[in-house]
Design an enzyme around this catalytic site. Structure first.
Site, PDB file in Angstrom:
ATOM      1  N   SER A 280      47.137  10.263 -60.338  1.00 28.36           N
ATOM      2  CA  SER A 280      46.078  10.243 -59.326  1.00 28.36           C
ATOM      3  C   SER A 280      44.915   9.434 -59.880  1.00 28.36           C
ATOM      4  O   SER A 280      44.475   9.660 -61.007  1.00 28.36           O
ATOM      5  CB  SER A 280      45.626  11.672 -59.034  1.00 28.36           C
ATOM      6  OG  SER A 280      44.516  11.663 -58.164  1.00 28.36           O
TER       7      SER A 280
ATOM      8  N   CYS B 122      32.086  11.257 -59.842  1.00 29.44           N
ATOM      9  CA  CYS B 122      32.196  11.459 -58.399  1.00 29.44           C
ATOM     10  C   CYS B 122      31.295  12.642 -58.028  1.00 29.44           C
ATOM     11  O   CYS B 122      31.236  13.638 -58.746  1.00 29.44           O
ATOM     12  CB  CYS B 122      33.642  11.719 -57.993  1.00 29.44           C
ATOM     13  SG  CYS B 122      34.693  10.310 -58.371  1.00 29.44           S
TER      14      CYS B 122
ATOM     15  N   ASN C  59      36.532  22.396 -53.158  1.00 28.11           N
ATOM     16  CA  ASN C  59      36.433  23.600 -53.978  1.00 28.11           C
ATOM     17  C   ASN C  59      35.043  23.677 -54.586  1.00 28.11           C
ATOM     18  O   ASN C  59      34.689  22.845 -55.411  1.00 28.11           O
ATOM     19  CB  ASN C  59      37.491  23.580 -55.091  1.00 28.11           C
ATOM     20  CG  ASN C  59      38.876  23.696 -54.515  1.00 28.11           C
ATOM     21  OD1 ASN C  59      39.159  24.585 -53.722  1.00 28.11           O
ATOM     22  ND2 ASN C  59      39.746  22.761 -54.869  1.00 28.11           N
TER      23      ASN C  59
ATOM     24  N   CYS D 158      32.657  16.443 -57.871  1.00 28.00           N
ATOM     25  CA  CYS D 158      33.630  16.858 -58.886  1.00 28.00           C
ATOM     26  C   CYS D 158      32.940  17.487 -60.089  1.00 28.00           C
ATOM     27  O   CYS D 158      32.060  16.876 -60.703  1.00 28.00           O
ATOM     28  CB  CYS D 158      34.463  15.656 -59.319  1.00 28.00           C
ATOM     29  SG  CYS D 158      35.579  16.029 -60.683  1.00 28.00           S
TER      30      CYS D 158
ATOM     31  N   CYS E 213      34.688  13.250 -67.615  1.00 28.40           N
ATOM     32  CA  CYS E 213      35.061  12.006 -66.929  1.00 28.40           C
ATOM     33  C   CYS E 213      33.804  11.193 -66.709  1.00 28.40           C
ATOM     34  O   CYS E 213      32.748  11.730 -66.377  1.00 28.40           O
ATOM     35  CB  CYS E 213      35.714  12.317 -65.578  1.00 28.40           C
ATOM     36  SG  CYS E 213      36.215  10.833 -64.676  1.00 28.40           S
TER      37      CYS E 213
ATOM     38  N   SER F 291      42.483   8.575 -54.654  1.00 28.89           N
ATOM     39  CA  SER F 291      41.406   9.424 -54.130  1.00 28.89           C
ATOM     40  C   SER F 291      40.495   8.582 -53.253  1.00 28.89           C
ATOM     41  O   SER F 291      39.618   7.884 -53.744  1.00 28.89           O
ATOM     42  CB  SER F 291      40.625  10.025 -55.301  1.00 28.89           C
ATOM     43  OG  SER F 291      41.470  10.883 -56.029  1.00 28.89           O
ATOM     44  N   LEU F 292      40.696   8.658 -51.953  1.00 34.12           N
ATOM     45  CA  LEU F 292      39.956   7.802 -51.018  1.00 34.12           C
ATOM     46  C   LEU F 292      38.641   8.470 -50.598  1.00 34.12           C
ATOM     47  O   LEU F 292      37.566   7.901 -50.791  1.00 34.12           O
ATOM     48  CB  LEU F 292      40.864   7.504 -49.811  1.00 34.12           C
ATOM     49  CG  LEU F 292      40.463   6.342 -48.915  1.00 34.12           C
ATOM     50  CD1 LEU F 292      40.246   5.049 -49.686  1.00 34.12           C
ATOM     51  CD2 LEU F 292      41.531   6.147 -47.826  1.00 34.12           C
ATOM     52  N   HIS F 293      38.720   9.612 -49.983  1.00 32.98           N
ATOM     53  CA  HIS F 293      37.575  10.482 -49.686  1.00 32.98           C
ATOM     54  C   HIS F 293      36.562   9.974 -48.670  1.00 32.98           C
ATOM     55  O   HIS F 293      35.634  10.703 -48.308  1.00 32.98           O
ATOM     56  CB  HIS F 293      36.802  10.878 -50.958  1.00 32.98           C
ATOM     57  CG  HIS F 293      37.644  11.502 -52.012  1.00 32.98           C
ATOM     58  ND1 HIS F 293      38.615  12.441 -51.748  1.00 32.98           N
ATOM     59  CD2 HIS F 293      37.687  11.319 -53.365  1.00 32.98           C
ATOM     60  CE1 HIS F 293      39.188  12.813 -52.884  1.00 32.98           C
ATOM     61  NE2 HIS F 293      38.660  12.144 -53.868  1.00 32.98           N
TER      62      HIS F 293
ATOM     63  N   GLU G 237      41.850  21.882 -69.541  1.00 35.20           N
ATOM     64  CA  GLU G 237      42.604  22.847 -68.765  1.00 35.20           C
ATOM     65  C   GLU G 237      43.872  22.242 -68.183  1.00 35.20           C
ATOM     66  O   GLU G 237      43.914  21.076 -67.803  1.00 35.20           O
ATOM     67  CB  GLU G 237      41.720  23.420 -67.659  1.00 35.20           C
ATOM     68  CG  GLU G 237      40.669  24.329 -68.268  1.00 35.20           C
ATOM     69  CD  GLU G 237      39.709  24.901 -67.246  1.00 35.20           C
ATOM     70  OE1 GLU G 237      39.372  26.076 -67.388  1.00 35.20           O
ATOM     71  OE2 GLU G 237      39.298  24.199 -66.325  1.00 35.20           O
TER      72      GLU G 237
ATOM     73  N   GLY H 122      39.630  14.362 -65.794  1.00 34.45           N
ATOM     74  CA  GLY H 122      39.604  12.978 -66.261  1.00 34.45           C
ATOM     75  C   GLY H 122      40.263  11.989 -65.323  1.00 34.45           C
ATOM     76  O   GLY H 122      40.988  12.357 -64.407  1.00 34.45           O
ATOM     77  N   GLU H 123      39.980  10.713 -65.582  1.00 37.44           N
ATOM     78  CA  GLU H 123      40.571   9.623 -64.807  1.00 37.44           C
ATOM     79  C   GLU H 123      41.685   9.005 -65.661  1.00 37.44           C
ATOM     80  O   GLU H 123      41.413   8.305 -66.647  1.00 37.44           O
ATOM     81  CB  GLU H 123      39.476   8.589 -64.469  1.00 37.44           C
ATOM     82  CG  GLU H 123      39.981   7.247 -63.966  1.00 37.44           C
ATOM     83  CD  GLU H 123      40.979   7.349 -62.793  1.00 37.44           C
ATOM     84  OE1 GLU H 123      40.673   7.996 -61.788  1.00 37.44           O
ATOM     85  OE2 GLU H 123      42.075   6.764 -62.903  1.00 37.44           O
TER      86      GLU H 123
ATOM     87  N   CYS I 287      41.510  22.175 -57.750  1.00 40.14           N
ATOM     88  CA  CYS I 287      41.086  20.796 -58.025  1.00 40.14           C
ATOM     89  C   CYS I 287      39.570  20.716 -58.152  1.00 40.14           C
ATOM     90  O   CYS I 287      38.853  21.269 -57.338  1.00 40.14           O
ATOM     91  CB  CYS I 287      41.413  19.852 -56.870  1.00 40.14           C
ATOM     92  SG  CYS I 287      42.990  20.063 -56.163  1.00 40.14           S
TER      93      CYS I 287
ATOM     94  N   CYS J 200      49.680  20.507 -63.498  1.00 41.46           N
ATOM     95  CA  CYS J 200      48.539  19.618 -63.296  1.00 41.46           C
ATOM     96  C   CYS J 200      47.938  19.330 -64.672  1.00 41.46           C
ATOM     97  O   CYS J 200      47.436  20.230 -65.340  1.00 41.46           O
ATOM     98  CB  CYS J 200      47.548  20.318 -62.373  1.00 41.46           C
ATOM     99  SG  CYS J 200      46.107  19.317 -62.031  1.00 41.46           S
TER     100      CYS J 200
HETATM  101  N1  SAH Z   1      40.402  11.317 -61.714  1.00 42.50           N
HETATM  102  C1  SAH Z   1      41.515  11.358 -60.854  1.00 42.50           C
HETATM  103  C2  SAH Z   1      42.391  12.567 -61.027  1.00 42.50           C
HETATM  104  C3  SAH Z   1      41.733  13.911 -61.233  1.00 42.50           C
HETATM  105  S1  SAH Z   1      40.939  14.644 -59.870  1.00 42.50           S
HETATM  106  C4  SAH Z   1      41.097  11.196 -59.414  1.00 42.50           C
HETATM  107  O1  SAH Z   1      39.911  11.263 -59.134  1.00 42.50           O
HETATM  108  O2  SAH Z   1      41.973  10.950 -58.584  1.00 42.50           O
HETATM  109  C5  SAH Z   1      42.252  15.166 -58.788  1.00 42.50           C
HETATM  110  C6  SAH Z   1      41.819  15.263 -57.328  1.00 42.50           C
HETATM  111  O3  SAH Z   1      40.891  16.348 -57.120  1.00 42.50           O
HETATM  112  C7  SAH Z   1      41.107  14.008 -56.855  1.00 42.50           C
HETATM  113  O4  SAH Z   1      41.552  13.607 -55.588  1.00 42.50           O
HETATM  114  C8  SAH Z   1      39.683  14.475 -56.804  1.00 42.50           C
HETATM  115  O5  SAH Z   1      38.902  13.670 -55.984  1.00 42.50           O
HETATM  116  C9  SAH Z   1      39.820  15.879 -56.318  1.00 42.50           C
HETATM  117  N2  SAH Z   1      38.633  16.687 -56.508  1.00 42.50           N
HETATM  118  C10 SAH Z   1      37.658  16.541 -57.432  1.00 42.50           C
HETATM  119  N3  SAH Z   1      36.710  17.497 -57.284  1.00 42.50           N
HETATM  120  C11 SAH Z   1      37.106  18.281 -56.243  1.00 42.50           C
HETATM  121  C12 SAH Z   1      36.558  19.447 -55.627  1.00 42.50           C
HETATM  122  N4  SAH Z   1      35.433  20.020 -56.071  1.00 42.50           N
HETATM  123  N5  SAH Z   1      37.233  19.982 -54.594  1.00 42.50           N
HETATM  124  C13 SAH Z   1      38.403  19.443 -54.174  1.00 42.50           C
HETATM  125  N6  SAH Z   1      38.962  18.347 -54.731  1.00 42.50           N
HETATM  126  C14 SAH Z   1      38.316  17.766 -55.747  1.00 42.50           C
HETATM  127 FE1  SF4 Z   2      36.604  11.698 -62.581  1.00 42.70          FE
HETATM  128 FE2  SF4 Z   2      38.477  12.131 -60.698  1.00 42.70          FE
HETATM  129 FE3  SF4 Z   2      36.397  13.826 -61.009  1.00 42.70          FE
HETATM  130 FE4  SF4 Z   2      35.989  11.377 -60.006  1.00 42.70          FE
HETATM  131  S1  SF4 Z   2      37.211  13.029 -59.072  1.00 42.70           S
HETATM  132  S2  SF4 Z   2      34.723  12.379 -61.573  1.00 42.70           S
HETATM  133  S3  SF4 Z   2      37.447  10.165 -61.181  1.00 42.70           S
HETATM  134  S4  SF4 Z   2      38.009  13.430 -62.476  1.00 42.70           S
END
Ligand code: SAH
Ligand code: SF4
Length: 365
Positions: free
Chosen positions: A200, A115, A299, A118, A111, A222-224, A91, A168-169, A342, A104
């Site tokens: 990212s 995480c 989300n 995600c 991936c 992506s710190l979180h 997508e 993806g990463e 996202c 985007c």
């Molecule tokens: N893999 C990379 C880039 C893709 S994800 C990364 O992790 O940075 C892009 C962003 O969306 C990241 O910061 C990710 O942590 C965030 N993300 C993933 N799942 C999400 C969700 N369900 N709600 C909000 N943000 C999310």
């Molecule tokens: Fe992969 Fe980024 Fe999703 Fe983590 S947040 S699973 S690195 S796409």
């Protein structure tokens, strides 16, 4: 299989031209036709001699991924589902704003980094996208948007900014992503400035160093979580590259970065990482690094096991950061009605029986 010219950046196209006995300036002409004019038909390339066009047709194709569906949300966000073969979909999302248009872009099918919050991570890893499939997303978006865009004033092109924040990463598909970045930046292709192209990453430390050397674009991390105990749970790659090493890599990156700050992304999960105490811990963690904080309301997706933080919790958290002098934004959720936000991106045509689960170590290697 034919050679797909969308797989080549300027250097690759120059090599291809040499192989078919053509001069380097032909590579420049081809770049412009393919990426600026959005042309996929050699016969339409009017300043190339007929003989050359025939030679190109025999040796190569220009083949972007095919579009399976195209949706526009009520807020103007547009999402394409592209087929990348074998039942796999990726997508791409376009987010129009007054003075810019952000695309985007996805880098992998699925991936491997898993995480917890995600949806892409839940699918497991299927495969890396090719250069043609990555740059093909921009190629396609520019073409599809050209029609509707004509009426808008104020900027020349529909896509002014790229964020590698789709599926993806990006840093575990390093070579293909960097080649696609080369094309995004190339004046003969998309001519975007480094500041307007953002990678990212969940924090693949060695690849962050390689990106700094090869192609320093803007960086979002992506710190979180404000500590390793929680980050180990939410972003499992943290067990391999813990926060201290990640922040050191951010400082190194800043020496070559086109912007003088790193963006830290922080998904807001109700009752998990959104307390005032955690905000204070986050302040202590990042206050010595030039950075901006981007809070992303979670989300939801089916069976995620997480809830979005309340608006109150998000604003309390943001206030702690802002009072400490950290520039903090809360990401507006866009394209909710078409699941384009996202972490909701998941190729619906994905054949889940084909997914390959790889270990984190392997993916990062
Ligand atoms: N893999 C990379 C880039 C893709 S994800 C990364 O992790 O940075 C892009 C962003 O969306 C990241 O910061 C990710 O942590 C965030 N993300 C993933 N799942 C999400 C969700 N369900 N709600 C909000 N943000 C999310
Ligand atoms: Fe992969 Fe980024 Fe999703 Fe983590 S947040 S699973 S690195 S796409």
């Amino acid at each position: 299989m034919s050679i797909n010219l969308l797989d080549f950046d300027a250097k690759g196209l120059t090599g291809f031209c040499a192989e078919i006995g053509e001069k380097p300036f032909r590579a420049r002409q081809l770049l412009r036709w393919i990426h600026q004019a959005g042309e996929a038909d050699f016969d339409a390339m009017s300043d190339l001699a007929k003989g050359l066009r025939e030679k190109l047709s025999a040796a190569a194709v220009i083949e972007p991924p095919k579009v399976i569906s195209d949706h526009t949300a009520s807020d103007g966000t547009r999402k394409w589902l592209l087929s990348v073969g074998a039942g796999n979909g990726i997508e791409t999302v376009y987010i129009p704003e007054t003075s810019r248009g952000t695309l985007c872009v996805s880098s992998q099918v699925g991936c491997a980094l898993a995480c917890a919050f995600c949806s892409t991570g839940r699918q497991g890893f299927n495969r890396n996208l090719t250069v043609a499939e990555i740059i093909g997303q921009l190629w396609w978006a520019n073409k599809a948007l050209a029609e509707t865009f004509k009426s808008e004033a104020g900027r020349e092109r529909p896509v002014t900014n790229i964020v590698m924040m789709g599926m993806g990463e990006p840093l575990t598909n390093f070579e293909n992503v960097v080649t696609a970045l080369d094309l995004m930046l190339d004046d003969n292709a998309y001519g975007l400035s480094r500041r307007r192209v953002t990678v990212s990453t969940s924090g693949i430390v060695p690849a962050m160093d390689r990106l700094r050397e090869r192609c320093p674009v803007a960086l979002a991390v992506s710190l979180h979580a404000p500590n390793d105990t929680l980050r180990d749970q939410l972003v499992p790659i943290n067990r391999k590259y813990p926060i201290r090493e990640l922040l050191a890599a951010c400082e190194r990156y800043l020496q070559s970065a086109p912007r003088d700050f790193i963006t830290f992304e922080y998904v807001m999960l109700d009752g998990v990482n959104d307390s005032v105490a955690q905000a204070r811990e986050l302040v202590r963690l990042v206050r010595d690094i030039p950075c901006k904080l981007n809070l992303i309301p979670f989300n939801p997706f089916p069976d995620s096991g997480f809830r979005r933080s309340s608006a109150n919790a998000v604003s309390r958290f943001r206030n702690v950061l802002m009072e400490a002098g950290l520039v903090t934004t809360v990401r507006k959720t866009r394209g909710d009605d078409i699941a384009a936000a996202c972490g909701q991106l998941a190729g619906k045509v994905l054949d889940k029986t084909r997914r390959i689960h790889r270990s984190i170590a392997e993916a990062a290697g």
